[in-house]
Motif scaffolding. Structure first.
Motif, short mmCIF file in Angstrom:
data_model
loop_
_atom_site.label_atom_id
_atom_site.label_comp_id
_atom_site.label_asym_id
_atom_site.label_seq_id
_atom_site.Cartn_x
_atom_site.Cartn_y
_atom_site.Cartn_z
N GLY A 166 0.79 -1.22 0.00
CA GLY A 166 0.00 0.00 0.00
C GLY A 166 0.82 1.27 0.00
N GLU A 167 2.11 1.14 0.19
CA GLU A 167 2.96 2.32 0.29
C GLU A 167 3.46 2.76 -1.09
OE1 GLU A 167 6.86 -0.28 1.43
OE2 GLU A 167 5.07 -0.24 2.66
N VAL A 168 4.10 3.91 -1.11
CA VAL A 168 4.73 4.40 -2.33
C VAL A 168 6.04 3.65 -2.51
CG1 VAL A 168 5.72 6.43 -3.45
CG2 VAL A 168 3.66 6.67 -2.06
N LEU A 169 6.20 3.03 -3.68
CA LEU A 169 7.37 2.19 -3.94
C LEU A 169 8.57 3.04 -4.32
CD1 LEU A 169 5.62 -0.56 -6.09
CD2 LEU A 169 6.08 -0.60 -3.64
N PRO A 170 9.75 2.68 -3.84
CA PRO A 170 10.96 3.41 -4.24
C PRO A 170 11.36 3.07 -5.67
CG PRO A 170 11.53 1.60 -2.79
CD PRO A 170 10.03 1.63 -2.87
N CYS A 171 11.99 4.02 -6.31
CA CYS A 171 12.43 3.85 -7.70
C CYS A 171 13.70 3.00 -7.75
CB CYS A 171 12.68 5.22 -8.30
SG CYS A 171 12.57 5.24 -10.08
N ASP A 172 13.93 2.36 -8.88
CA ASP A 172 15.13 1.59 -9.16
C ASP A 172 15.35 0.43 -8.21
OD1 ASP A 172 15.72 3.22 -11.35
OD2 ASP A 172 16.81 4.64 -10.10
#
Length: 150
Positions: free
Chosen positions: A15-21
């Protein structure tokens, strides 16, 4: 129709904002009706389409084998590389087509941090700045600055 006569697929996204890369694990739960699978079918293919910015960015596949007496419900995970091409959000559609023509499908929305395909690197202690400006901004509104959001 009884519940055990139906097949289901459920994609669990964080449910959280996923980190890039980074590569993210998506957990997928399934229930396959024995009647829909039939006696001859020993494996099923699960397909996943990742849609971002109006286009299919990535397709993933997972095959499962169902031997004699195998449980027709369970879960598995798929790895999804998260990069700038998916930011700021993407939709994942997962499905399988059963031998009797029935389809089990689910979708989920993923949200990523805002990121760019090009990275700027500097030595420790260095000062570094990047400015990306559309020519019209410089000519019409030199005071307007562009940010990740704009």
């Amino acid at each position: 129709m009884r519940l055990e006569d139906k097949s289901f697929l459920k994609i669990h996204a964080q449910g959280e904002v996923l980190p890039c890369d980074q590569t993210q694990q998506l957990q997928v739960e399934y229930i396959i009706a024995r009647k829909a699978l039939g006696a001859e079918t020993k494996s099923l293919d699960f397909y996943f389409l990742v849609v971002a910015k109006g286009a299919i960015i990535r397709s993933l596949w997972k095959g499962l084998d169902f031997g004699e007496g195998a449980e027709l419900k369970g879960s598995f995970s798929i790895e999804l590389p998260v990069g700038a091409e998916l930011a700021p959000s993407a939709k994942v559609l997962g499905y399988t087509v059963l031998p009797n023509g029935e389809m089990a499908a689910d979708s989920t929305e993923l949200h990523m941090t805002k990121c760019f395909p090009n990275k700027v690197q500097a030595s420790p202690g260095s000062l570094c700045a990047v400015r990306a400006v559309d020519q019209s901004v410089l000519l019409m509104k030199p005071e307007a600055e562009l940010s990740v959001d704009t």
